[in-house]
Design an enzyme around this catalytic site. Structure first.
Site, mmCIF file in Angstrom:
data_model
loop_
_atom_site.group_PDB
_atom_site.id
_atom_site.type_symbol
_atom_site.label_atom_id
_atom_site.label_comp_id
_atom_site.label_asym_id
_atom_site.label_seq_id
_atom_site.Cartn_x
_atom_site.Cartn_y
_atom_site.Cartn_z
ATOM 1 N N CYS A 1 -15.544 0.298 -60.333
ATOM 2 C CA CYS A 1 -15.196 -1.154 -59.848
ATOM 3 C C CYS A 1 -16.031 -1.797 -58.912
ATOM 4 O O CYS A 1 -16.501 -1.015 -57.926
ATOM 5 C CB CYS A 1 -13.938 -1.215 -58.903
ATOM 6 S SG CYS A 1 -13.378 -2.696 -58.023
ATOM 7 N N PRO A 2 -16.608 -2.956 -59.093
ATOM 8 C CA PRO A 2 -16.215 -3.945 -59.852
ATOM 9 C C PRO A 2 -16.931 -4.323 -60.982
ATOM 10 O O PRO A 2 -16.556 -5.275 -61.709
ATOM 11 C CB PRO A 2 -16.304 -5.274 -58.898
ATOM 12 C CG PRO A 2 -17.651 -4.887 -58.193
ATOM 13 C CD PRO A 2 -17.656 -3.351 -58.255
#
Lengths: 140, 82
Positions: free
Chosen positions: B17-18
């Site tokens: 993530c992201p």
């Protein structure tokens, strides 16, 4: 602020890697979700906007790993350096605000700052931005 | 409806993530409305995160497949809706 868009504003107050990555991750993701996003760097967070200090930022003791260990772990997950992450955030449309009182405190001038800053603002401007009903404000 | 053919593949296997969301968004902006992008990811948060992204942006996840173990690979087909 445009009529239909919601906005995320984050106060990045800590000058540690684990204080700054979450702010940048949330802000860039907000833009990807179609929101406007802004990060207001203040106190320790201003290190990332300061040319002389941006590369020296370490993880907090709380995180329990060294700067080198963290860099290795982040590289494994494809995560860029904080400075690159900041530049990417800026490029994606995240607004970058520097804290005027912090600059005053440490004798920083505009030319001491990394070339990503949209504006130098103080508490009153930040509160005005954060007070909009379509705005979500977080303190990190 | 026939199974949609992706015009673009986003391979974010290994990235955390992201990136799954950011790279998917970049890809979706490069394709036309009605076209489909394929996303390959190993981040366990990629499923809830892409679903939330799709809800927020109004794009459509046509399918999610999970294959393999250690790590599980998620394969998403996502249609650009607007």
């Amino acid at each position: 602020m445009s009529e239909e868009k919601t906005r995320l504003v984050i106060v990045a107050s800590r000058g540690t890697a684990d204080g700054l990555y979450p702010a940048l991750i949330l802000a860039t993701t907000a833009v990807a979700q179609g929101k406007e996003a802004a990060v207001y760097f203040t106190f320790g967070g201003m290190k990332l906007l300061t040319k002389q200090m941006a590369e020296t930022i370490k993880p907090s003791v709380d995180l329990g790993v060294s700067k080198e260990q963290l860099e290795q772990l982040l590289a494994k997950g494809g995560m860029p350096s904080l400075l690159d992450m900041l530049k990417m955030a800026k490029q994606s449309g995240v607004k970058v605000y520097a804290c005027s009182p912090t600059m005053n405190l440490f004798g920083l001038k505009k030319e001491d700052l990394v070339d990503v800053v949209d504006d130098i603002i103080g508490a009153s401007t930040f509160l005005e931005i954060a007070s909009d009903p379509k705005t979500l404000a977080l303190f990190i | 409806m026939e199974m949609a053919k992706p015009v673009l593949t986003v391979d974010v296997r290994g990235a955390m993530c992201p990136w799954p969301v950011l790279k998917t968004r970049e890809a979706v902006q490069r394709i036309n409305v009605g076209e489909v992008v394929e996303v390959l990811a190993t981040d366990p948060a990629s499923k809830p995160d892409l679903e939330a992204w799709a809800r927020k942006t109004g794009n459509r996840i046509l399918s999610v497949e999970e294959t393999g173990t250690d790590p599980v690979v998620y394969r998403f087909l996502i249609e650009r809706v607007k």
